[in-house]
Design an enzyme around this catalytic site. Sequence first.
Site, PDB file in Angstrom:
ATOM      1  N   ILE A  32     -35.339  17.030  12.822  1.00 49.70           N
ATOM      2  CA  ILE A  32     -34.301  17.825  12.167  1.00 49.70           C
ATOM      3  C   ILE A  32     -34.565  19.313  12.355  1.00 49.70           C
ATOM      4  CG2 ILE A  32     -33.044  18.217  10.020  1.00 49.70           C
ATOM      5  CD1 ILE A  32     -34.029  15.477   9.091  1.00 49.70           C
TER       6      ILE A  32
ATOM      7  N   ASP B 111     -45.282  24.667  13.576  1.00 48.22           N
ATOM      8  CA  ASP B 111     -45.473  23.219  13.543  1.00 48.22           C
ATOM      9  C   ASP B 111     -46.906  22.955  13.976  1.00 48.22           C
ATOM     10  OD1 ASP B 111     -45.207  20.283  14.101  1.00 48.22           O
ATOM     11  OD2 ASP B 111     -43.071  20.702  13.901  1.00 48.22           O
ATOM     12  N   ASN B 112     -47.499  21.858  13.485  1.00 47.76           N
ATOM     13  CA  ASN B 112     -48.844  21.500  13.937  1.00 47.76           C
ATOM     14  C   ASN B 112     -48.837  20.296  14.873  1.00 47.76           C
ATOM     15  OD1 ASN B 112     -48.351  19.361  12.205  1.00 47.76           O
ATOM     16  ND2 ASN B 112     -50.235  19.603  11.008  1.00 47.76           N
TER      17      ASN B 112
ATOM     18  N   PHE C 225     -39.257  22.217   6.504  1.00 47.18           N
ATOM     19  CA  PHE C 225     -39.151  20.816   6.900  1.00 47.18           C
ATOM     20  C   PHE C 225     -40.496  20.096   6.929  1.00 47.18           C
ATOM     21  CE2 PHE C 225     -35.417  22.610   9.156  1.00 47.18           C
ATOM     22  CZ  PHE C 225     -34.430  21.763   8.686  1.00 47.18           C
TER      23      PHE C 225
ATOM     24  N   LYS D  50     -43.152  11.604   6.559  1.00 51.44           N
ATOM     25  CA  LYS D  50     -41.837  11.151   6.099  1.00 51.44           C
ATOM     26  C   LYS D  50     -41.605   9.648   6.113  1.00 51.44           C
ATOM     27  CE  LYS D  50     -39.586  11.460  10.606  1.00 51.44           C
ATOM     28  NZ  LYS D  50     -38.407  11.930  11.352  1.00 51.44           N
TER      29      LYS D  50
ATOM     30  N   SER E  22     -35.129  14.692  -0.090  1.00 52.38           N
ATOM     31  CA  SER E  22     -34.824  13.324   0.343  1.00 52.38           C
ATOM     32  C   SER E  22     -34.072  12.546  -0.716  1.00 52.38           C
ATOM     33  CB  SER E  22     -36.129  12.590   0.668  1.00 52.38           C
ATOM     34  OG  SER E  22     -35.899  11.210   0.903  1.00 52.38           O
TER      35      SER E  22
ATOM     36  N   TYR F  25     -44.117   8.641  -0.648  1.00 56.91           N
ATOM     37  CA  TYR F  25     -43.320   9.650   0.056  1.00 56.91           C
ATOM     38  C   TYR F  25     -42.269  10.250  -0.861  1.00 56.91           C
ATOM     39  CZ  TYR F  25     -39.434  11.479   2.743  1.00 56.91           C
ATOM     40  OH  TYR F  25     -38.409  12.277   3.194  1.00 56.91           O
TER      41      TYR F  25
ATOM     42  N   LYS G 190     -41.776  14.275  -2.490  1.00 58.48           N
ATOM     43  CA  LYS G 190     -40.574  15.116  -2.432  1.00 58.48           C
ATOM     44  C   LYS G 190     -40.134  15.534  -3.840  1.00 58.48           C
ATOM     45  CE  LYS G 190     -39.746  15.433   1.996  1.00 58.48           C
ATOM     46  NZ  LYS G 190     -39.718  16.734   2.691  1.00 58.48           N
TER      47      LYS G 190
ATOM     48  N   ASN H 258     -38.549   4.940  11.517  1.00 55.92           N
ATOM     49  CA  ASN H 258     -37.121   4.933  11.197  1.00 55.92           C
ATOM     50  C   ASN H 258     -36.389   3.990  12.146  1.00 55.92           C
ATOM     51  OD1 ASN H 258     -37.548   6.821   9.168  1.00 55.92           O
ATOM     52  ND2 ASN H 258     -37.189   8.554  10.537  1.00 55.92           N
TER      53      ASN H 258
ATOM     54  N   GLY I 209     -41.760  -0.529  -0.941  1.00 55.86           N
ATOM     55  CA  GLY I 209     -41.155   0.748  -1.307  1.00 55.86           C
ATOM     56  C   GLY I 209     -39.700   0.898  -0.946  1.00 55.86           C
ATOM     57  N   ASP I 210     -39.140  -0.050  -0.173  1.00 56.04           N
ATOM     58  CA  ASP I 210     -37.734   0.031   0.216  1.00 56.04           C
ATOM     59  C   ASP I 210     -36.826  -0.405  -0.929  1.00 56.04           C
ATOM     60  OD1 ASP I 210     -37.809   1.127   2.714  1.00 56.04           O
ATOM     61  OD2 ASP I 210     -37.758  -0.785   3.792  1.00 56.04           O
TER      62      ASP I 210
END
Length: 341
Positions: free
Chosen positions: A8, A27-28, A76, A80, A120, A144, A148, A194, A289-290
Amino acid sequence: MTGAAGFIGSHTAVELMAAGHDVVGVDNFANSSPGAVERVHRLADGRFTFVELDLRDRTSLNELLRRRPVDAVVHFAARKAVGESVDIPLDYYDTNVNATLGLVSVMLERGVNRLVFSSSCSIYGEAESMPIREDAPARPTNPYARTKWMCEQILADVCQRHPDWQVTSLRYFNPAGAHPSGLLGEDPRGVPNNVLPYIAQVAVGRRAELSIFGDDYPTPDGTGIRDYIHVVDIAEGHRLALEALGEATGHRVINLGTGHGTSVRELLTAFSAACGRELPSRVVARRPGDVAELVADPSLARELLGWKATRDVADMCRDAWNFQRHNPNGYAETDRGGTEQ
């Protein structure tokens, strides 16, 4: 912009620069590729500065903002994946919460008080009704989501203490798709967590089949329902949120979603149509967790930002397939010199 090489972040960087903003990205590369930075440079026409940096390194972050002052931050950078967060919760708290604490501390020191936070929909957990409004209670069901939620609480407390701060947390639903150019897309390291990038890798031959995590949910076809939203729509939402920060002080929470749910089986069918062949799948056990269904009520985004999603699931699958077939192995790796580009 933190997490600027991510899925994103990279799309939002391009969107912001197309609108006339200059972007300093960090970013790393923990779950992103230097190849994305090179692609952003190709699309950005010279308005992009990138520095390899871990947000938990407050000294380096402070030095960067001393040398390159900014007037706002889009945040960001985070781990995730829901399932992974159950397995390694401490890593998620360290990366997501500690990085946010470090970022906000440095912003305070440098006098930067405008922030758009990548939050999220997972914060809502098992919502009592659909679609979900911003005033629905927080019921996070996995580490997760809890990270957030904690980050939002940190930002709200900072705004309470510092009344001049302007913060918007965007709770977006399930990002999907790719840049229409085919240059940018989702290219996670290792096995995708994802569903859409996993399907894309099945379509291009990198994975044998899609694992469907449970077909016994209380949904029409038994598979989980999500509000999939095109990544370019999300990028536009971040631009509008950034440009609207001056309209109000304090902490605002806004959903980004389409308001329409799509099941995993429906998504698989849509991607099969986009790539021109039926893709194999196999049902496996539910993922810890879903939840069964997450669909946004996006009306507040229309009211406050003038934003509305304009791309549908067919567009997401078409663009994701366009990126994957032209980049079957993802981004080409580039040297990680740690220098500015």
